[in-house]
Motif scaffolding. Structure first.
Motif, PDB file in Angstrom:
ATOM      1  N   UNK A   1       0.889  -1.278   0.214  1.00 36.30           N
ATOM      2  CA  UNK A   1      -0.023   0.058   0.220  1.00 36.30           C
ATOM      3  C   UNK A   1       0.854   1.184   0.002  1.00 36.30           C
ATOM      4  N   UNK A   2       1.875   1.266   0.739  1.00 32.42           N
ATOM      5  CA  UNK A   2       2.880   2.194   0.874  1.00 32.42           C
ATOM      6  C   UNK A   2       3.515   2.559  -0.610  1.00 32.42           C
ATOM      7  N   UNK A   3       3.754   1.440  -1.294  1.00 33.85           N
ATOM      8  CA  UNK A   3       4.508   1.511  -2.642  1.00 33.85           C
ATOM      9  C   UNK A   3       3.520   2.167  -3.791  1.00 33.85           C
ATOM     10  N   UNK A   4       2.110   1.681  -3.573  1.00 35.21           N
ATOM     11  CA  UNK A   4       1.348   2.066  -4.218  1.00 35.21           C
ATOM     12  C   UNK A   4       0.693   3.539  -4.377  1.00 35.21           C
ATOM     13  N   UNK A   5       0.856   3.894  -2.897  1.00 34.21           N
ATOM     14  CA  UNK A   5       0.453   5.519  -2.811  1.00 34.21           C
ATOM     15  C   UNK A   5       1.461   6.394  -2.583  1.00 34.21           C
ATOM     16  N   UNK A   6       2.767   5.865  -2.821  1.00 27.47           N
ATOM     17  CA  UNK A   6       3.798   6.996  -2.690  1.00 27.47           C
ATOM     18  C   UNK A   6       3.907   7.560  -4.062  1.00 27.47           C
ATOM     19  N   UNK A   7       4.401   8.847  -4.004  1.00 30.33           N
ATOM     20  CA  UNK A   7       4.661   9.499  -5.345  1.00 30.33           C
ATOM     21  C   UNK A   7       5.925   9.085  -5.896  1.00 30.33           C
TER      22      UNK A   7
ATOM     23  N   UNK B   1      12.105  10.047  -8.089  1.00 31.95           N
ATOM     24  CA  UNK B   1      13.058   9.731  -9.179  1.00 31.95           C
ATOM     25  C   UNK B   1      12.921   8.265  -9.431  1.00 31.95           C
ATOM     26  N   UNK B   2      12.064   7.442  -8.972  1.00 28.61           N
ATOM     27  CA  UNK B   2      11.897   5.907  -9.215  1.00 28.61           C
ATOM     28  C   UNK B   2      10.602   5.745  -9.654  1.00 28.61           C
ATOM     29  N   UNK B   3      10.415   4.981 -11.090  1.00 35.66           N
ATOM     30  CA  UNK B   3       9.071   4.747 -11.198  1.00 35.66           C
ATOM     31  C   UNK B   3       8.611   3.531 -10.746  1.00 35.66           C
TER      32      UNK B   3
ATOM     33  N   UNK C   1      11.022  11.601  -3.048  1.00 38.12           N
ATOM     34  CA  UNK C   1      11.710  11.473  -4.012  1.00 38.12           C
ATOM     35  C   UNK C   1      12.808  10.376  -3.734  1.00 38.12           C
ATOM     36  N   UNK C   2      12.394   9.142  -3.776  1.00 43.95           N
ATOM     37  CA  UNK C   2      13.308   8.133  -3.495  1.00 43.95           C
ATOM     38  C   UNK C   2      14.338   8.028  -4.766  1.00 43.95           C
ATOM     39  N   UNK C   3      15.330   7.423  -4.269  1.00 45.60           N
ATOM     40  CA  UNK C   3      16.544   7.824  -5.119  1.00 45.60           C
ATOM     41  C   UNK C   3      16.532   6.611  -6.207  1.00 45.60           C
ATOM     42  N   UNK C   4      16.890   6.855  -7.580  1.00 49.99           N
ATOM     43  CA  UNK C   4      16.817   5.758  -8.705  1.00 49.99           C
ATOM     44  C   UNK C   4      17.640   4.540  -8.258  1.00 49.99           C
ATOM     45  N   UNK C   5      17.281   3.292  -8.688  1.00 50.46           N
ATOM     46  CA  UNK C   5      17.805   2.058  -8.522  1.00 50.46           C
ATOM     47  C   UNK C   5      19.241   2.048  -9.295  1.00 50.46           C
ATOM     48  N   UNK C   6      20.091   3.044  -9.212  1.00 48.59           N
ATOM     49  CA  UNK C   6      21.295   3.130  -9.989  1.00 48.59           C
ATOM     50  C   UNK C   6      22.614   3.275  -9.244  1.00 48.59           C
TER      51      UNK C   6
END
Length: 306
Positions: free
Chosen positions: A78-84, A87-89, A294-299
């Motif tokens: 649910x947190x992943x679904x509702x999270x803006x 920087x991470x799709x 704005x979670x950092x991208x997986x890179x």
């Protein structure tokens, strides 16, 4: 002691094993609750169906909600679904995989309850005894329609005075129990066939997509755990730093009472590395807000290049 620590670390790092264990315990608890439950049909035409169907379907709803609540991945999903997005799709395939996994585990205990109640037959007899066609049974031939409904409603109550001398009570009870058990075995067979087909037909589909969804669903769960552990460690170090600053500002008063203070710079290097230069509450709140929005991208290519 080391063995117990290893077992604890294994279950802590493997949420799937924990959830399988919780689902098994809920299934066993549902069977135990039904066997300990004192089923007493009201034997009244207007209340039999409500009571019987309520006992059959209300506890499964409660067990389903318990399985959904106890599953840690439900909150993560649910947190992943509702999270803006930030920087991470947002990968819908991963969310669908997590939802499917949660629903499958949460449905185990309710299905066990429904199958057990159908195989036992008491709920179905209580719910549908008034709906049986009285013409199929000889014992109701000489009774008026009102008396027939009252007699049919009292079929589950074998100790009732009206049903002690009625020869058709056992026949109606056997008839409904036969239908109940047939329905229970049919549901069980359908579930086994569905599980068999899902197990053996899975290799026929694209395994790369399934592996990706499973990998990133595990990653999201582990990332959340590590983030919470890091927050706890950071909170401890930040609190330690704030307390040291407080006692540093109270140095004169403490000297008057002959207390000893830690030397300057003692243990500060390690704390400074972990605190990353954070010095006040606003900076902490800003970092937590940035993590959410704005979670950092997986890179990690930039980190490896450094």
């Amino acid at each position: 002691m080391d063995r117990f620590r290893m077992i604890f670390q294994y279950f802590q790092s493997n949420s799937e094993s924990i959830m399988n264990g919780i689902c098994g315990l809920l299934a066993l608890a549902s069977v135990k609750m039904y066997t300990c439950f004192d089923f007493s049909c009201p034997c009244l035409p207007r209340y039999n169906m409500a009571y019987g169907l309520g006992i059959m379907f209300i506890p499964p709803i409660a067990l389903f909600l318990c399985g959904f609540i106890l599953n840690r991945q439900s909150l993560v999903m649910l947190e992943e679904w509702r999270r803006p997005q930030g920087h991470r799709k947002r990968d819908l395939a991963v969310i669908r995989y997590m939802c499917s996994s949660i629903m499958q585990r949460a449905m185990v205990a309710p299905v066990v309850w429904i199958v057990v109640t159908l195989l036992d037959g008491k709920c179905l007899i209580c719910a549908f005894s008034s709906s049986v066609d009285p013409e199929k049974f000889v014992g109701f031939a000489n009774a008026s329609p009102v008396q027939v409904q009252q007699l049919l409603a009292k079929v589950p109550c074998k100790d009732d005075e009206l049903m002690r001398n009625n020869t058709s009570r056992k026949a109606v009870s056997r008839y409904l129990r036969c239908w109940s058990q047939a329905l229970g075995w049919s549901i069980l067979l359908i579930l086994i066939i569905a599980a068999f087909l899902a197990r053996w037909l899975r290799p026929c589909f694209n395994q790369a997509t399934l592996l990706q969804a499973r990998h990133w669903s595990n990653y999201i769960d582990i990332e959340q755990k590590i983030f919470e552990e890091t927050c706890c460690e950071h909170s401890r170090l930040f609190a330690h730093k704030c307390i040291l600053h407080f006692f540093e500002s109270m140095r004169q008063e403490i000297k008057l009472h002959s207390f000893s203070l830690p030397r300057e710079g003692e243990g500060a290097e390690g704390e400074e590395d972990l605190l990353w230069g954070i010095t006040d509450q606003d900076q902490v709140n800003k970092l937590l807000k940035m993590w959410y929005y704005e979670k950092p991208p997986l890179d990690v290519s930039q980190v490896t290049q450094r």
